[in-house]
Design an enzyme around this catalytic site. Structure first.
Site, PDB file in Angstrom:
ATOM      1  CD  GLN A 179     -17.874  -5.193 -12.719  1.00 37.83           C
ATOM      2  OE1 GLN A 179     -17.713  -4.450 -13.682  1.00 37.83           O
ATOM      3  NE2 GLN A 179     -16.900  -5.461 -11.873  1.00 37.83           N
ATOM      4  CB  ALA A 200     -17.038   4.611  -4.888  1.00 36.08           C
ATOM      5  CB  THR A 237     -15.564   7.610  11.886  1.00 33.51           C
ATOM      6  OG1 THR A 237     -15.498   7.584  13.309  1.00 33.51           O
ATOM      7  CG2 THR A 237     -15.652   9.052  11.398  1.00 33.51           C
ATOM      8  CB  CYS A 325      -3.648 -17.226 -15.249  1.00 32.12           C
ATOM      9  SG  CYS A 325      -4.559 -17.753 -16.717  1.00 32.12           S
TER      10      CYS A 325
END
Length: 381
Positions: A179, A200, A237, A325
């Site tokens: 974050q 990303a 890879t 929830c």
């Protein structure tokens, strides 16, 4: 109806300049970075240039950056990799009660393998108890893993202080910065961070790509078998197009960091002030000052957050609840429980996270919709 998106802590829209940067690597420069012929060598150069850019942003060496598929994989590789490589020194780990499940569940798995884990308390704002951290250190403590900033309530931890404590006690310090990257300036050397996870899609780049910084003096093991990629630490890879996109996204954000952050903070503070002044039973969760620039996690007393989300969705607004929830559960999240938020407040928690694409007009639309919905529900109670 045009979507008003206020869930940028969940994921972000990919920047158009990032998409442009990525496109050649799908159709023209599609070589495998491990191949020896020309397009493979060009791919390798692009890979290493992206690694260099990311390293420069957090002030580490390029060879200390490892590419992964996401923040969750980065957390797993850091925590398990460090734990397995250093088990002869000890099997004790310290973390907090408000970590992301990628950290908490990894620690639980290690507990099943004989490791001991201490889960630190946090105060009502979600700040780790540093004195408890100091008291929890043992002779066999090998790792401290504390998130840089919380994904739910946005609280920023005293990372520099924690890093100093870890260094003084010769303990490896990992931080989940998923974050924080793109929202805060991070210098891993200054903060004494030995390992750091990033993802990303939290900063306007694609999903499916992440990175892990591990200092070159830190001993850690690979946790999946395969080829030689990423210095024999992460087989598979490399996802070159998205790696290039990730480095471009970070480059763009930090090139214009102050303007980017100031705009988001202004919109966040404007939203908080308007909600608090127009909804009586509203409460901001997390530290008011030490919080992520776009995070506004607020609770509304005796309101059902799931119902609130659906009604906002009907108006084209995307946000998220601060309690679990899903699947009919009304139990508060582990984060809200850890900060001691009573159920009548926790069950009415809404997380709004503002991003660079949001406008004041959109924030006003959100405020008007939320005030109308919540006050209508309050009047029915």
């Amino acid at each position: 109806m045009k979507i008003k998106y206020f869930d940028n802590a969940a994921t972000t829209q990919v920047n158009q300049d990032v998409i442009k940067e990525m496109l050649p690597y799908f159709s023209i420069e599609y070589g495998n970075p491990s191949s020896l012929y020309s397009i493979g060598r060009r791919a390798k150069r692009a890979l290493e240039e992206a690694r260099r850019k990311i390293a420069n942003i957090i002030n580490c060496k390029p060879n200390e950056i490892y590419f992964t598929s996401c923040g969750t994989e980065s957390d797993n590789l850091a925590i398990k990799g460090i734990a397995y490589a250093n088990k002869e020194k000890g099997k004790h780990i310290i973390t907090s009660k408000i970590e992301h499940p990628a950290v908490l569940n990894t620690c639980k798995e290690l507990e099943e393998q004989g490791y001991k884990v201490t889960y630190l308390d946090v105060n009502q704002n979600g700040i780790v108890n540093v004195e408890q951290l100091k008291a929890s250190i043992k002779t066999d403590t090998i790792l401290i893993t504390i998130m840089f900033a919380n994904n739910e309530i946005g609280t920023i931890q005293p990372i520099e202080e924690i890093g100093k404590i870890a260094k003084e006690n010769n303990i490896i310090f990992h931080t989940d910065a998923v974050q924080a990257m793109g929202n805060l300036k991070i210098d891993v050397k200054k903060l004494n961070i030995n390992a750091l996870s990033m993802s990303a899609h939290k900063f306007y780049a694609p999903k499916g790509i992440g990175a892990l910084y591990v200092g070159e003096d830190v001993n850690f093991k690979q946790i999946q078998n395969g080829g030689h990629q990423e210095k024999n630490k992460r087989a598979g890879t490399e996802n070159l197009a998205e790696i290039v996109g990730m480095s471009k996204a970070l480059e763009l954000i930090y090139k214009n960091f102050e303007n980017h952050n100031n705009k988001i903070k202004e919109l966040r503070d404007y939203y908080i002030e308007k909600i608090q002044s127009n909804i009586v039973d509203s409460k901001l969760n997390g530290d008011r000052i030490n919080r992520l620039p776009g995070n506004a996690n607020m609770s509304f007393k005796n309101i059902n957050a799931e119902e609130l989300l659906f009604e906002l969705d009907d108006k084209g607004i995307c946000a998220s609840a601060g309690s679990a929830c899903s699947s009919g559960s009304t139990s508060p999240s582990h984060v809200l429980t850890a900060i001691g938020l009573p159920p009548e407040w926790a069950n009415g928690t809404l997380r709004v996270t503002i991003g660079m694409n949001n406008t004041k007009e959109e924030v006003d639309y959100l405020i008007n919709a939320l005030v109308e919905i919540v006050n209508k529900k309050i009047n029915k109670i």
